[in-house]
Design an enzyme around this catalytic site. Structure first.
Site, PDB file in Angstrom:
ATOM      1  N   LYS A 206       0.854  -0.553   0.469  1.00 47.32           N
ATOM      2  CA  LYS A 206      -0.261  -0.042   0.109  1.00 47.32           C
ATOM      3  C   LYS A 206       0.542   1.262   0.259  1.00 47.32           C
ATOM      4  CE  LYS A 206      -4.137  -2.634   1.564  1.00 47.32           C
ATOM      5  NZ  LYS A 206      -3.632  -3.594   2.308  1.00 47.32           N
TER       6      LYS A 206
HETATM    7  C1  LIG Z   1      -4.231  -4.956   0.738  1.00 48.19           C
HETATM    8  C2  LIG Z   1      -3.401  -5.772   0.792  1.00 48.19           C
HETATM    9  C3  LIG Z   1      -3.910  -6.856  -0.142  1.00 48.19           C
HETATM   10  C4  LIG Z   1      -5.288  -6.924  -0.881  1.00 48.19           C
HETATM   11  O1  LIG Z   1      -5.152  -6.144  -2.237  1.00 48.19           O
HETATM   12  P1  LIG Z   1      -6.700  -5.418  -2.520  1.00 48.19           P
HETATM   13  O2  LIG Z   1      -5.868  -4.338  -3.835  1.00 48.19           O
HETATM   14  O3  LIG Z   1      -7.019  -4.995  -1.478  1.00 48.19           O
HETATM   15  O4  LIG Z   1      -6.556  -6.445  -3.775  1.00 48.19           O
HETATM   16  C5  LIG Z   1      -3.185  -8.078  -0.003  1.00 48.19           C
HETATM   17  N1  LIG Z   1      -2.082  -8.193   0.864  1.00 48.19           N
HETATM   18  C6  LIG Z   1      -1.469  -7.422   1.459  1.00 48.19           C
HETATM   19  C7  LIG Z   1      -0.687  -7.168   2.094  1.00 48.19           C
HETATM   20  C8  LIG Z   1      -2.106  -5.760   1.633  1.00 48.19           C
HETATM   21  O5  LIG Z   1      -1.703  -4.626   2.655  1.00 48.19           O
END
Ligand SMILES: *Cc1c(COP(=O)(O)O)cnc(C)c1O
Length: 464
Positions: free
Chosen positions: A112
Site C-alpha cells: 500500500k
Molecule cells: C491490501 C492488501 C492486499 C489486498 O489488495 P487489494 O488491492 O485490496 O486487492 C493484499 N495483501 C496485503 C499485504 C495488503 O495490505
C-alpha cells in the site's frame, strides 16, 4: 490529443480533471471514477523496457495526468519512491518455479506504500495550490492505517485521524501507527470492533454539514490515483522477466482483497502490456473466486484469517472492472450494483466452461494451504513468504499449465506477520529492523468511546 477526463462507472457525473478526481475520490452518483479512455502504449513498449522505476512511473502516470506540469509530476514521483529502501523500488527475485515481485520495500513494509506515498504528496500539492486543507478520516484493521499515516505525516495542510479497534489489531500494527508522533497525526483506539469503526466513519461522512465544515476526506482504495500508481510495477516486472526468460508474455498472480491491486494489472494489459492472464487469489473470504468461477457475485460473512488484508466481503474496486466487462455501459453497471445492494447478490453470464473471463482466472487458498506453502518455500527455497503472498503463490501453483513465466506479487514483508510465520515453520524467523526499532519507540494514541459523537467532538476540536 484531447485531454483525459474522469467519468463515473454509473454515468451521472460531469467529467473531472485528474486533480479533481483525486480530491473527489468516489463519484457523486455512487459510482467509481475511471479515465474516459485507456491509452494504448504498444508502440512505446520497446523504448520503456530499460527505464528505472521512477522514470517508468513518470512515463506511465503522465498519460493519465494533464493538469500537473510534467517537471513537477516527476518531482512528486521521485520523492514518493525515494522513501523505499531499494533503488529498484520493487525488486524481483527468482524463487523456485516463480518470480517474486517484492512490493514491500516502502516505509510500512506493505504494498500500500506504493500508492499512498504518491497519493499523500498529490494531496499536499493540490491543497497547496488551492490554498485548501483536508481532514482525512480512516478506519483500519491493519495495513491501510499505517501506510496512510506514513503517506501524509508532517504535511501542513492535512490532519489525519485513524480509528482502529482498541486492543484488536496486532501489537505490531498498532505500534506502526501510534509511534508516528507528528502533530498532524491522530490515532484513535475505539472501544469497539472494526465494524464499529467503519460505522462511525459512515455516520460522520453522511453528516454532510459536518463533512463540509471540516473538509473531510478519505484515502480508501477507490481513489483513482491509488490504482494508477500500481499500474507501474506490472510494467516494471514484465519488462525484466521477459528480458530474463526471453518470453513474449508473462502471467501475474495477485493476492486479492478489494480488487485494487489486480485491477491495476488489468489496466496494464489493456494498455498493451503482454500479460497472458491474471491469476486472482483469495483466502476463505472468497467472494471474488466464486464470482470468477460461476458468474455469481454474492456476499458472505467475513471470517478472520491469517491474511487479514484479504478479509473482505465486498470488493470496492470490482465495479471498475465490471464497467468494462459489460461493454462500458453505465446503465447496466448501475442496474447490477443496485441489484447487488438490494439482494446481496447479482450475476453475469459465463461461457460453457463456467468462466466469466479469459483474462482473469481465480482460486482460493485456506489457512492450512497458506501455512503449508510458507513452510515449503522456506524449506525448499530458503525464502519467507508472508501469508498474503503465500496465498497467491499457492493459487498460482494450481494454474501451472501454461509456459509463460509466473510473477507472484509479494504484498507484505513476512515480519509484519510473525505469528503466522511461526505457526507455519515452527520457528521465530520473521524480523525487520524497522519493526524491531518500534519496540522501544514512544507512542501516542487516544482511547475513545465507541460512539460517533465522541469521534465527532474529538475531530472538531483538532481539525485543521
Ligand atoms: C491490501 C492488501 C492486499 C489486498 O489488495 P487489494 O488491492 O485490496 O486487492 C493484499 N495483501 C496485503 C499485504 C495488503 O495490505
Amino acid at each position: 490529443m484531447e485531454p483525459i477526463r474522469y467519468v463515473s462507472t454509473r454515468g451521472n457525473q460531469p467529467p473531472l480533471t485528474f486533480k479533481d478526481a483525486v480530491m473527489t475520490g468516489l463519484a457523486r452518483d455512487g459510482g467509481l471514477l475511471i479515465p474516459d479512455r485507456i491509452p494504448d502504449i504498444s508502440a512505446q513498449l520497446r523504448g520503456w523496457a530499460d527505464l528505472d522505476y521512477p522514470d517508468l512511473a513518470f512515463e506511465i502516470i503522465r498519460l493519465f495526468v494533464d493538469d500537473i506540469p510534467p517537471a513537477r509530476l516527476r518531482e512528486l514521483i521521485n520523492a514518493a519512491y525515494a522513501t523505499f529502501d531499494r533503488p529498484e523500488v520493487t525488486p524481483l527475485r527468482r524463487v523456485g518455479p516463480v518470480h517474486i515481485l517484492e512490493l514491500f520495500h516502502g516505509p510500512t513494509l506493505a504494498f500500500k506504500d506504493i500508492a499512498l506515498q504518491f497519493l499523500g504528496r498529490l494531496f499536499a500539492e493540490i491543497l497547496e495550490e488551492r490554498d485548501g486543507r483536508l481532514n482525512i478520516l480512516a478506519a483500519t484493521s491493519g495495513d491501510t492505517g499505517s501506510a496512510a499515516i506514513c503517506g501524509v505525516r508532517g504535511q501542513r495542510r492535512i490532519h489525519i485521524f485513524v480509528m482502529h479497534p482498541h486492543g484488536r489489531v496486532s501489537a505490531l500494527q498498532e505500534r506502526q501507527m501510534t509511534s508516528v508522533l507528528d502533530d498532524n497525526v491522530f490515532n484513535l483506539a475505539v472501544k469497539g470492533s472494526f465494524d464499529d469503526c467503519q460505522l462511525i466513519m459512515k455516520t460522520l461522512f453522511n453528516d454532510l454539514a459536518f463533512r463540509d465544515a471540516h473538509a473531510l476526506g478519505a484515502v480508501n482504495s477507490v481513489n483513482w490515483a491509488r490504482v494508477l500508481s500500481q499500474i507501474v510495477y506490472y510494467f516494471y516486472a514484465a519488462f525484466r522477466v521477459m528480458a530474463q526468460t526471453r518470453s513474449a508474455q508473462v502471467q501475474f498472480a495477485v493476492p486479492t482483497g478489494n480488487f485494487g491491486d489486480i485491477l491495476a494489472g488489468w489496466y496494464a494489459k489493456r494498455m498493451g502490456l503482454p500479460i497472458r492472464r491474471l491469476i486472482l487469489a483469495t483466502n476463505e473470504n472468497d467472494i471474488l473466486a466464486r464470482f470468477f468461477n460461476t458468474g455469481v457475485y454474492a456476499t458472505g460473512r467475513v471470517v478472520p484469517t491469517v491474511n487479514p488484508s484479504m478479509d473482505i466481503q465486498v470488493a470496492s474496486n470490482f465495479e471498475r472492472w465490471l464497467y468494462y466487462k459489460v461493454g462500458e455501459n453505465p446503465t447496466e453497471v448501475a442496474r447490477l450494483m443496485t441489484t447487488f445492494a438490494l439482494q446481496g447478490s447479482m450475476s453475469i453470464p459465463c461461457d460453457e466452461h463456467g468462466h466469466v473471463d479469459l483474462e482473469i482466472v481465480a482460486g482460493t487458498s485456506d489457512t492450512r494451504r497458506t501455512l503449508a506453502t510458507i513452510k515449503r518455500y522456506h524449506e525448499k527455497h530458503s525464502y519467507l513468504l508472508d501469508p498474503h503472498t503465500a496465498a497467491g503463490v499457492f493459487v498460482a501453483e494450481q494454474y501451472n499449465e501454461l509456459d509463460e513465466p509466473l510473477i507472484c506479487l509479494a504484498t507484505a514483508h513476512p515480519a509484519k506477520f510473525p505469528e503466522a510465520i511461526e505457526d507455519a515453520t515452527g520457528e521465530d524467523l520473521a524480523h525487520h529492523p524497522t519493526l524491531e526499532a518500534l519496540k522501544d519507540a514512544p507512542t501516542r494514541c487516544e482511547v475513545i468511546e465507541n460512539h460517533a459523537g465522541a469521534v465527532k467532538d474529538f475531530l472538531a476540536a483538532r481539525a485543521i
